[in-house]
Every structure is written in C-alpha cells, then in structure tokens.
Design a protein around this motif. Structure first.
Motif, PDB file in Angstrom:
ATOM      1  N   LEU A   1      81.950 -32.939  44.706  1.00  0.00           N
ATOM      2  CA  LEU A   1      83.319 -32.732  45.166  1.00  0.00           C
ATOM      3  C   LEU A   1      83.553 -33.546  46.434  1.00  0.00           C
ATOM      4  O   LEU A   1      82.701 -33.590  47.316  1.00  0.00           O
ATOM      5  N   PRO A   2      84.696 -34.204  46.550  1.00  0.00           N
ATOM      6  CA  PRO A   2      84.967 -35.011  47.737  1.00  0.00           C
ATOM      7  C   PRO A   2      85.325 -34.125  48.926  1.00  0.00           C
ATOM      8  O   PRO A   2      85.672 -32.947  48.767  1.00  0.00           O
ATOM      9  N   PRO A   3      85.262 -34.673  50.133  1.00  0.00           N
ATOM     10  CA  PRO A   3      85.699 -33.902  51.304  1.00  0.00           C
ATOM     11  C   PRO A   3      87.180 -33.574  51.210  1.00  0.00           C
ATOM     12  O   PRO A   3      87.978 -34.353  50.688  1.00  0.00           O
ATOM     13  N   GLN A   4      87.540 -32.405  51.723  1.00  0.00           N
ATOM     14  CA  GLN A   4      88.911 -31.921  51.622  1.00  0.00           C
ATOM     15  C   GLN A   4      89.684 -32.208  52.912  1.00  0.00           C
ATOM     16  O   GLN A   4      89.125 -32.207  54.006  1.00  0.00           O
ATOM     17  N   ALA A   5      90.982 -32.432  52.763  1.00  0.00           N
ATOM     18  CA  ALA A   5      91.886 -32.628  53.897  1.00  0.00           C
ATOM     19  C   ALA A   5      93.312 -32.465  53.386  1.00  0.00           C
ATOM     20  O   ALA A   5      93.563 -32.630  52.185  1.00  0.00           O
ATOM     21  N   PRO A   6      94.255 -32.154  54.262  1.00  0.00           N
ATOM     22  CA  PRO A   6      95.647 -32.034  53.821  1.00  0.00           C
ATOM     23  C   PRO A   6      96.205 -33.317  53.212  1.00  0.00           C
ATOM     24  O   PRO A   6      97.046 -33.269  52.314  1.00  0.00           O
ATOM     25  N   THR A   7      95.734 -34.475  53.709  1.00  0.00           N
ATOM     26  CA  THR A   7      96.162 -35.768  53.172  1.00  0.00           C
ATOM     27  C   THR A   7      94.940 -36.541  52.708  1.00  0.00           C
ATOM     28  O   THR A   7      93.909 -36.557  53.387  1.00  0.00           O
ATOM     29  N   VAL A   8      95.056 -37.175  51.549  1.00  0.00           N
ATOM     30  CA  VAL A   8      93.945 -37.936  50.971  1.00  0.00           C
ATOM     31  C   VAL A   8      94.445 -39.299  50.516  1.00  0.00           C
ATOM     32  O   VAL A   8      95.543 -39.416  49.956  1.00  0.00           O
ATOM     33  N   VAL A   9      93.646 -40.334  50.755  1.00  0.00           N
ATOM     34  CA  VAL A   9      93.859 -41.647  50.143  1.00  0.00           C
ATOM     35  C   VAL A   9      92.644 -41.936  49.272  1.00  0.00           C
ATOM     36  O   VAL A   9      91.511 -41.634  49.651  1.00  0.00           O
ATOM     37  N   ALA A  10      92.885 -42.507  48.090  1.00  0.00           N
ATOM     38  CA  ALA A  10      91.794 -42.743  47.152  1.00  0.00           C
ATOM     39  C   ALA A  10      92.077 -44.008  46.359  1.00  0.00           C
ATOM     40  O   ALA A  10      92.904 -43.998  45.442  1.00  0.00           O
ATOM     41  N   ASN A  11      91.422 -45.090  46.730  1.00  0.00           N
ATOM     42  CA  ASN A  11      91.546 -46.342  45.985  1.00  0.00           C
ATOM     43  C   ASN A  11      90.358 -46.415  45.027  1.00  0.00           C
ATOM     44  O   ASN A  11      89.340 -47.048  45.295  1.00  0.00           O
ATOM     45  N   LEU A  12      90.517 -45.741  43.893  1.00  0.00           N
ATOM     46  CA  LEU A  12      89.455 -45.583  42.912  1.00  0.00           C
ATOM     47  C   LEU A  12      90.002 -45.868  41.521  1.00  0.00           C
ATOM     48  O   LEU A  12      91.210 -45.845  41.299  1.00  0.00           O
ATOM     49  N   THR A  13      89.114 -46.117  40.583  1.00  0.00           N
ATOM     50  CA  THR A  13      89.567 -46.358  39.217  1.00  0.00           C
ATOM     51  C   THR A  13      90.022 -45.052  38.569  1.00  0.00           C
ATOM     52  O   THR A  13      89.635 -43.959  38.989  1.00  0.00           O
ATOM     53  N   ALA A  14      90.840 -45.172  37.527  1.00  0.00           N
ATOM     54  CA  ALA A  14      91.415 -43.993  36.877  1.00  0.00           C
ATOM     55  C   ALA A  14      90.373 -43.015  36.350  1.00  0.00           C
ATOM     56  O   ALA A  14      90.538 -41.797  36.514  1.00  0.00           O
TER      57      ALA A  14
ATOM     58  N   ALA B   1      85.787 -40.317  56.085  1.00  0.00           N
ATOM     59  CA  ALA B   1      85.639 -41.432  55.148  1.00  0.00           C
ATOM     60  C   ALA B   1      84.330 -41.271  54.396  1.00  0.00           C
ATOM     61  O   ALA B   1      83.270 -41.156  55.010  1.00  0.00           O
ATOM     62  N   CYS B   2      84.396 -41.264  53.070  1.00  0.00           N
ATOM     63  CA  CYS B   2      83.182 -41.083  52.284  1.00  0.00           C
ATOM     64  C   CYS B   2      82.983 -42.230  51.310  1.00  0.00           C
ATOM     65  O   CYS B   2      83.937 -42.875  50.867  1.00  0.00           O
TER      66      CYS B   2
ATOM     67  N   ALA C   1      78.750 -39.671  49.727  1.00  0.00           N
ATOM     68  CA  ALA C   1      79.064 -38.779  48.613  1.00  0.00           C
ATOM     69  C   ALA C   1      79.187 -39.588  47.334  1.00  0.00           C
ATOM     70  O   ALA C   1      79.788 -40.671  47.325  1.00  0.00           O
ATOM     71  N   ASN C   2      78.621 -39.078  46.263  1.00  0.00           N
ATOM     72  CA  ASN C   2      78.773 -39.664  44.938  1.00  0.00           C
ATOM     73  C   ASN C   2      79.939 -38.954  44.254  1.00  0.00           C
ATOM     74  O   ASN C   2      79.798 -37.837  43.754  1.00  0.00           O
ATOM     75  N   LEU C   3      81.085 -39.604  44.242  1.00  0.00           N
ATOM     76  CA  LEU C   3      82.299 -38.952  43.750  1.00  0.00           C
ATOM     77  C   LEU C   3      82.295 -38.737  42.241  1.00  0.00           C
ATOM     78  O   LEU C   3      83.135 -38.012  41.724  1.00  0.00           O
TER      79      LEU C   3
ATOM     80  N   ARG D   1      87.415 -31.574  38.596  1.00  0.00           N
ATOM     81  CA  ARG D   1      86.486 -30.722  39.342  1.00  0.00           C
ATOM     82  C   ARG D   1      87.080 -30.178  40.634  1.00  0.00           C
ATOM     83  O   ARG D   1      86.448 -29.368  41.311  1.00  0.00           O
ATOM     84  N   LEU D   2      88.274 -30.644  40.979  1.00  0.00           N
ATOM     85  CA  LEU D   2      88.853 -30.285  42.267  1.00  0.00           C
ATOM     86  C   LEU D   2      89.132 -28.786  42.354  1.00  0.00           C
ATOM     87  O   LEU D   2      89.709 -28.195  41.439  1.00  0.00           O
ATOM     88  N   GLU D   3      88.724 -28.171  43.455  1.00  0.00           N
ATOM     89  CA  GLU D   3      88.951 -26.741  43.650  1.00  0.00           C
ATOM     90  C   GLU D   3      90.274 -26.476  44.355  1.00  0.00           C
ATOM     91  O   GLU D   3      90.942 -25.478  44.086  1.00  0.00           O
TER      92      GLU D   3
END
Length: 295
Positions: A214-227, A181-182, A208-210, A236-238
């Motif tokens: 770059l955010p932490p990586q994982a096979p599954t991600v949830v992101a409640n963020l603005t568009a 969780a970041c 982390a300042n998104l 920027r995602l690798e």
C-alpha cells in the motif's frame, strides 16, 4: 555496461514506452523519431521511420530479449544491444533541457540558468525517470499547479513513484507540507534526495514496491504511473485521498482508471491530453465539483 534499444514504428511508440517503463522503472532514454536512411535496404530501414527507446544496465540486470520483442509486437523494427563505457549514467546530460510549465514553473538542469519570476525547479535525474519533459510529467505538473492556484495546496502530499522527485519538489515549492515521496528503485530515491537538497526543500523519502505494498497516505496524491499499477493500487487502497492527480495513462486506459477510483468516491475534476497520453485530476465530493477540460 549494456545499452539495450528497442526500435518500433512511430504509431506504436507511446504504448511501447508505457510497457517498457514497467520492465525498466529505473528510466528510459527516448531517441525520438528517426527517418530511415535513403537507399538502405536492411531490416531496420524496411519499415520506414522508427522511434528508439533505450535502457542501460549491467549484463543480467536488463529485461530478456523476448520480453522486449513482445512489447512492440507487429510494430517491432529491431532490438539491438551494445557495450558502452561505464559513464552511461551521465548520458541524460546530452538531452536534458530547461522547460516552462503552466507559465509559472521553470524546470531545469543544474547547469541551465534560472528564469526571473518563475518558480525554479532544479532536476538532475541521474538514473531516475523524470526531467519534466515527458508529456505525462508535464501534464501532472500542470494539474498540480492548477490545484495550487485554486487553493488546494494545503496539508500533506504523497508522490507515488517519485522518480527524480520533480513532482514532489514542485509540490513542496507550491506550499504542500509535508511531502512524502516513495519509489521502489534506490537510484530514484537517491536522485530525489539530491534534487530536494539542491532545491532547498524537505522530502520524506520512502522505499515502497507499489505493485505489492500500500502506498503512503496523504490528503493529496500525485501518481505518474502506468494504468495497470494505478488500477492495482486502487484495488488495494484502504482509504482514498481527497485529491488525486494521476498520469501515465494511455487514452484508451483512462476509463479503467476512472472506474477504479470511482469505487472510492473519487470523481474527475479536470483532465489533460497530449498525443496518446492523459492525466486526470480526481477529487472527492466533499472537496470540489467535477468537470472536464481538454488541452
């Protein structure tokens, strides 16, 4: 402490909230729709009903008044400020109620009773965003629950912009592990850690300042963020996650998010809509079949 409030016309409320969360990521209080008082002729009542959003902080820490006025644009009713007692951080206790999500999750404050047979999630957000009540959080929880029921609760999960930790805690209780969780706000990480302990789950907390990292990586991600933040992350995602659930999207911005993540091979699997808000569950071609539902 200062309470800074923005009152706007109801038809612009969701857009104002989306913009305000970007200026004040530590949390926003929503008063709701309030009818203008009969016979009141001042500027605040001139436009009829209004919705008020409030943020709290010390002098010098809050957004500038021109920024707040620009958010509401032509829909602005008033911007007000008032000094309040220093126990402002406890105001969320006045309106935080337990709620059921997806027929299985019971999200509640610590003073509310657990519900027998439900997956119990205790959340006291403090100064962090996320009681589970806002449509963006609730739809994220619904899609996360659907993913788990479809057999997708496996391996690591990352929560980008965790706030109070409600999504990360729900993921841990649904079987994801480890859960990362970041958040950029220390108050959010403190609240998420305390809530994780209250729920008996383990979270790996990272600051982390998104907008810049770059955010932490994982096979599954949830992101409640603005568009705008989601699209910037996608740019920027690798490496794309196998499964991504994102919310915080206004309906008119959803196509931007679809295009941004399509470049990484992610396609829409399911979606939810409530009012002006949308949440979308994405998957890679190797993990699931695309499709859409509306609710």
């Amino acid at each position: 402490m200062i309470r800074l409030a923005v009152r706007c016309q109801p038809n612009l409320a969701e857009r104002v909230l989306a913009e305000l969360v970007q200026l004040a990521p530590g949390g926003v209080e929503e008063v709701g729709t309030v009818p203008a008082a009969p016979g009141v002729g001042d500027e605040e009542a001139a436009g009829g009903d209004w919705v008020e959003y409030a943020i709290y902080g010390a002098a010098g820490e809050l957004p500038a008044l021109p920024d707040l006025e620009a958010i509401a644009g032509d829909g602005l009713v008033a911007v007000t400020s008032a000094e309040i007692p220093d126990d402002w951080a406890d105001r969320w206790q006045d309106f935080h109620q337990a709620l059921e999500v997806g027929g299985r999750l019971w999200v509640r404050p610590s003073w509310a009773e657990a519900r027998p047979g439900a997956i119990d999630i205790v959340v006291d957000p403090g100064q962090a965003f996320g009681t589970g009540a806002h449509p963006t959080t609730r739809m994220c929880l619904e899609l996360l629950l659907e993913l788990a029921d479809a057999g997708g609760a496996r391996g690591a999960l990352a929560d980008w912009g965790t706030g109070s930790g409600v999504l990360a805690i729900a993921a841990a209780k649904l079987g994801f592990a480890p859960v990362i969780a970041c958040d950029h706000e220390p108050a959010a990480l403190e609240a998420a850690g305390a809530n994780a302990r209250a729920n008996g789950v383990e979270l790996e907390l990272r600051r982390a300042n998104l907008r810049r990292e770059l955010p932490p990586q994982a096979p599954t991600v949830v992101a409640n963020l603005t568009a705008p933040i989601l699209c910037e992350i996608a740019r920027r995602l690798e490496r794309a996650p196998e499964q991504l659930i994102c919310s915080g999207l206004l309906a008119g911005e959803a196509e931007d998010a679809r295009r941004a993540f399509a470049r990484h091979g992610l396609t829409e699997r399911l979606s939810r809509a409530e009012g002006d808000w949308m949440a979308i569950s994405f998957t890679t071609a190797s993990t699931g079949r695309g499709g859409r539902i509306r609710a």
